[in-house]
Design a protein around this motif. Structure first.
Motif, mmCIF file in Angstrom:
data_model
loop_
_atom_site.group_PDB
_atom_site.id
_atom_site.type_symbol
_atom_site.label_atom_id
_atom_site.label_comp_id
_atom_site.label_asym_id
_atom_site.label_seq_id
_atom_site.Cartn_x
_atom_site.Cartn_y
_atom_site.Cartn_z
ATOM 1 N N ILE A 1 0.408 -1.297 -0.238
ATOM 2 C CA ILE A 1 0.193 0.528 0.193
ATOM 3 C C ILE A 1 0.671 1.552 -0.182
ATOM 4 C CG2 ILE A 1 -1.110 1.379 1.469
ATOM 5 C CD1 ILE A 1 -3.162 -1.278 2.528
ATOM 6 N N GLN A 2 1.868 1.178 0.615
ATOM 7 C CA GLN A 2 2.741 2.922 1.026
ATOM 8 C C GLN A 2 3.041 3.344 -0.287
ATOM 9 O OE1 GLN A 2 3.582 3.284 3.809
ATOM 10 N NE2 GLN A 2 4.279 5.251 3.264
ATOM 11 N N PRO A 3 3.696 2.747 -1.102
ATOM 12 C CA PRO A 3 3.646 3.249 -2.818
ATOM 13 C C PRO A 3 2.631 3.634 -4.042
ATOM 14 C CG PRO A 3 5.311 0.653 -3.017
ATOM 15 C CD PRO A 3 4.486 1.218 -1.333
ATOM 16 N N LEU A 4 1.504 2.889 -3.007
ATOM 17 C CA LEU A 4 0.938 3.045 -3.937
ATOM 18 C C LEU A 4 -0.090 5.226 -3.255
ATOM 19 C CD1 LEU A 4 -2.136 0.211 -3.898
ATOM 20 C CD2 LEU A 4 -1.015 1.535 -6.119
ATOM 21 N N LEU A 5 0.788 5.385 -2.572
ATOM 22 C CA LEU A 5 0.271 6.817 -1.758
ATOM 23 C C LEU A 5 1.096 7.541 -2.799
ATOM 24 C CD1 LEU A 5 0.628 5.957 1.910
ATOM 25 C CD2 LEU A 5 -1.709 5.639 0.715
ATOM 26 N N GLY A 6 1.470 6.814 -3.202
ATOM 27 C CA GLY A 6 2.233 8.507 -4.335
ATOM 28 C C GLY A 6 1.769 8.696 -6.095
ATOM 29 N N GLY A 7 0.081 8.476 -5.675
ATOM 30 C CA GLY A 7 -0.971 8.558 -6.818
ATOM 31 C C GLY A 7 -0.262 7.397 -7.725
ATOM 32 N N LYS A 8 -0.232 5.676 -6.913
ATOM 33 C CA LYS A 8 -0.051 4.919 -8.436
ATOM 34 C C LYS A 8 -1.598 4.525 -8.715
ATOM 35 C CE LYS A 8 4.577 3.116 -7.445
ATOM 36 N NZ LYS A 8 5.429 1.984 -7.635
ATOM 37 N N VAL A 9 -1.532 4.130 -9.616
ATOM 38 C CA VAL A 9 -3.421 3.442 -10.155
ATOM 39 C C VAL A 9 -3.419 2.281 -10.506
ATOM 40 C CG1 VAL A 9 -5.492 3.730 -11.172
ATOM 41 C CG2 VAL A 9 -4.155 5.619 -10.537
ATOM 42 N N LEU A 10 -4.120 0.465 -9.826
ATOM 43 C CA LEU A 10 -3.910 -0.135 -10.256
ATOM 44 C C LEU A 10 -5.493 -0.477 -10.932
ATOM 45 C CD1 LEU A 10 -3.477 -2.798 -11.105
ATOM 46 C CD2 LEU A 10 -3.573 -4.343 -8.997
ATOM 47 N N ARG A 11 -5.367 -0.904 -12.497
ATOM 48 C CA ARG A 11 -6.667 -0.306 -12.966
ATOM 49 C C ARG A 11 -7.344 -1.882 -13.836
ATOM 50 N NH1 ARG A 11 -8.976 4.761 -15.869
ATOM 51 N NH2 ARG A 11 -8.860 5.482 -13.720
ATOM 52 N N GLY A 12 -8.074 -2.167 -14.404
ATOM 53 C CA GLY A 12 -8.381 -3.089 -14.553
ATOM 54 C C GLY A 12 -9.358 -3.024 -15.787
ATOM 55 N N VAL A 13 -9.071 -3.949 -16.722
ATOM 56 C CA VAL A 13 -10.237 -3.312 -18.152
ATOM 57 C C VAL A 13 -10.894 -4.177 -18.651
ATOM 58 C CG1 VAL A 13 -7.963 -3.660 -19.358
ATOM 59 C CG2 VAL A 13 -10.152 -2.302 -19.904
ATOM 60 N N THR A 14 -12.184 -4.185 -19.504
ATOM 61 C CA THR A 14 -12.649 -5.239 -19.723
ATOM 62 C C THR A 14 -12.590 -4.519 -21.376
ATOM 63 O OG1 THR A 14 -13.776 -6.015 -17.942
ATOM 64 C CG2 THR A 14 -15.167 -6.076 -20.071
ATOM 65 N N MET A 15 -12.392 -5.269 -22.991
ATOM 66 C CA MET A 15 -12.372 -5.071 -23.857
ATOM 67 C C MET A 15 -12.244 -3.847 -24.573
ATOM 68 S SD MET A 15 -14.348 -7.814 -24.670
ATOM 69 C CE MET A 15 -15.007 -7.951 -26.148
ATOM 70 N N GLY A 16 -11.053 -3.317 -23.416
ATOM 71 C CA GLY A 16 -10.265 -1.701 -23.577
ATOM 72 C C GLY A 16 -11.470 -1.118 -23.604
ATOM 73 N N ASP A 17 -12.539 -1.369 -22.256
ATOM 74 C CA ASP A 17 -13.701 0.106 -22.519
ATOM 75 C C ASP A 17 -13.883 0.618 -23.887
ATOM 76 O OD1 ASP A 17 -14.927 1.587 -21.043
ATOM 77 O OD2 ASP A 17 -13.770 2.783 -20.353
ATOM 78 N N ALA A 18 -14.159 0.046 -24.277
ATOM 79 C CA ALA A 18 -14.043 0.885 -25.973
ATOM 80 C C ALA A 18 -16.087 0.217 -26.531
ATOM 81 C CB ALA A 18 -13.848 -0.235 -26.989
ATOM 82 N N ASP A 19 -16.382 1.345 -27.189
ATOM 83 C CA ASP A 19 -17.743 0.888 -27.250
ATOM 84 C C ASP A 19 -17.407 0.308 -28.710
ATOM 85 O OD1 ASP A 19 -20.453 1.839 -29.417
ATOM 86 O OD2 ASP A 19 -20.723 3.353 -28.420
ATOM 87 N N PRO A 20 -17.763 -0.362 -29.126
ATOM 88 C CA PRO A 20 -17.331 -1.213 -30.793
ATOM 89 C C PRO A 20 -17.372 -0.040 -31.632
ATOM 90 C CG PRO A 20 -17.575 -2.800 -29.697
ATOM 91 C CD PRO A 20 -18.412 -1.446 -28.604
ATOM 92 N N ARG A 21 -18.518 0.177 -32.062
ATOM 93 C CA ARG A 21 -19.475 1.135 -33.134
ATOM 94 C C ARG A 21 -18.530 2.438 -33.578
ATOM 95 N NH1 ARG A 21 -25.960 0.650 -34.457
ATOM 96 N NH2 ARG A 21 -25.588 -1.705 -34.795
#
Length: 386
Positions: A318-338
């Motif tokens: 947790i300590q290094p996360l306090l430097g503003g690091k972000v861990l993010r999951g993504v599905t399908m590239g967060d895309a609208d296919p059209r």
């Protein structure tokens, strides 16, 4: 054997015909079993659906996950979710797709929940049941039957390891009549996921310092998306030397072998000790993700899309996360296919994304070999032709 639809529409594509389709599909009866190409019956399209004659379908690691027993999709059933083909019938309420259109088919979404209305259909409130777990249309009925018994179907709203599919009209993206669908089929999931995860989520600006960990079809598509944004550093990491060579040709500035103990140190050296501003992990390996997280600069972001078995955890300090690091999951590239797929098609057509370097074509009857070649790294992206 030629796959044909039963009579029920004229040359203009008579709407709302109730005639079912007799086609064939590759049926999986048990985890890690062989695929059996069988005659099946496919229900006619409903008023908001279209019937597509499949020309090609990409093989994705999610298909392999179901085959391996890691995803509880109902079997016997039909997989496949990177379909491309030609529209044969349309439902009575479909106005933006016509018989004869060439289309790419992507994932299923409801169109009505908060995420869909906010142009984030990959986070649809009903995504899991519609795409991975349901094995049926949203009302619980299967559009596929064999010998009178229902099959697990509608995988990602498609089940496109088949000669025909019935899909919601909102899932299809019309492409030009002259394009090669056997080349573009992988865009509906794997390529879009890699490209969109960088383009939409990491959104790197010129001068960024990036790493892509895992350079299969998803990772190489991410490399292309990143290279278009002209980063200062773009590191590709993989276990397969040939894929690293291709990543360099596609715009990576550095290539590193995976599986080494000093990967974090090597990334630090390449960035001059400043760390990565962004990283994209496709591997699903928690140790790889942790290394990438540790290699981030202050305010850096790690995006993960690999799908390991449920319960897999990434150890996080947790300590290094306090430097503003972000861990993010993504599905399908967060895309609208059209919206996104036409942009990717343009990059394929102008040579920026050389899909021909990734694709190898197989007959539907060779689906077992396609899976095996993908699992053992002999093929980056198998494409199956029914």
């Amino acid at each position: 054997m030629t796959t044909t639809a039963t009579p029920g529409h004229d040359a203009a594509g008579e709407r709302d015909s109730a005639a079912p389709v007799r086609t064939r599909a590759a049926v999986l009866t048990s985890p890690r079993g062989a695929f059996e190409v069988r005659e099946v019956d496919l229900a006619a399209p409903r008023d908001d659906e279209v019937l597509v004659r499949v020309v090609a379908t990409g093989v994705c690691h999610t298909d392999v996950g179901v085959w391996a027993g890691g995803v509880p999709f109902p079997l016997p059933g039909v997989l496949g979710h990177e379909g491309a083909g030609v529209v044969e019938r349309v439902g009575s309420r479909v106005t933006d797709v016509r018989p004869g259109d060439q289309v790419l088919v992507s994932f299923s979404s409801c169109g009505d929940c908060a995420a869909c209305l906010d142009d984030h259909p990959a986070y649809c409130a009903t995504w899991l049941t519609r795409n991975l777990l349901g094995g049926a249309r949203p009302d619980g009925t299967s559009p596929l039957r064999a010998d009178g018994a229902p099959l697990g179907a509608h995988f990602f709203g498609q089940s496109s390891f088949a000669g025909h599919v019935v899909v919601a009209a909102r899932q299809v993206v019309v492409v030009g009549p002259g394009v090669d669908l056997t080349l573009l089929a992988p865009l509906g999931c794997g390529v879009m996921t890699g490209f969109g995860s960088v383009w939409n989520v990491l959104d790197p600006q010129p001068g960024a310092r990036l790493a892509v960990l895992g350079t299969g079809a998803v990772g190489l598509s991410a490399v292309v998306a990143a290279a278009v944004r002209e980063p200062e550093v773009l590191v590709a990491v993989d276990l397969v030397p040939a894929r690293l060579e291709l990543a360099l040709e596609l715009g990576a500035t550095h290539a590193l072998p995976g599986g080494v103990d000093d990967l974090r140190e090597r990334l630090a050296e390449i960035t001059g000790g400043r760390g990565l501003t962004g990283a994209f992990d496709t591997t699903g390996d928690p140790k790889v993700a942790r290394t990438a997280l540790d290699a981030l600069a202050l305010r850096g972001e790690l995006v993960v899309c690999g799908a390991p078995p449920p319960g897999t955890e990434i150890p996080v300090d947790i300590q290094p996360l306090l430097g503003g690091k972000v861990l993010r999951g993504v599905t399908m590239g967060d895309a609208d296919p059209r919206r996104l797929l036409p942009q990717i098609v343009a990059l394929v057509e102008d040579g920026t994304l050389p899909l021909d370097r990734l694709v190898r074509r197989y007959a539907l009857t060779d689906l077992d070999r396609a899976f095996d070649d993908m699992l053992h790294g002999r093929t980056v992206k198998p494409v199956v032709l029914p």
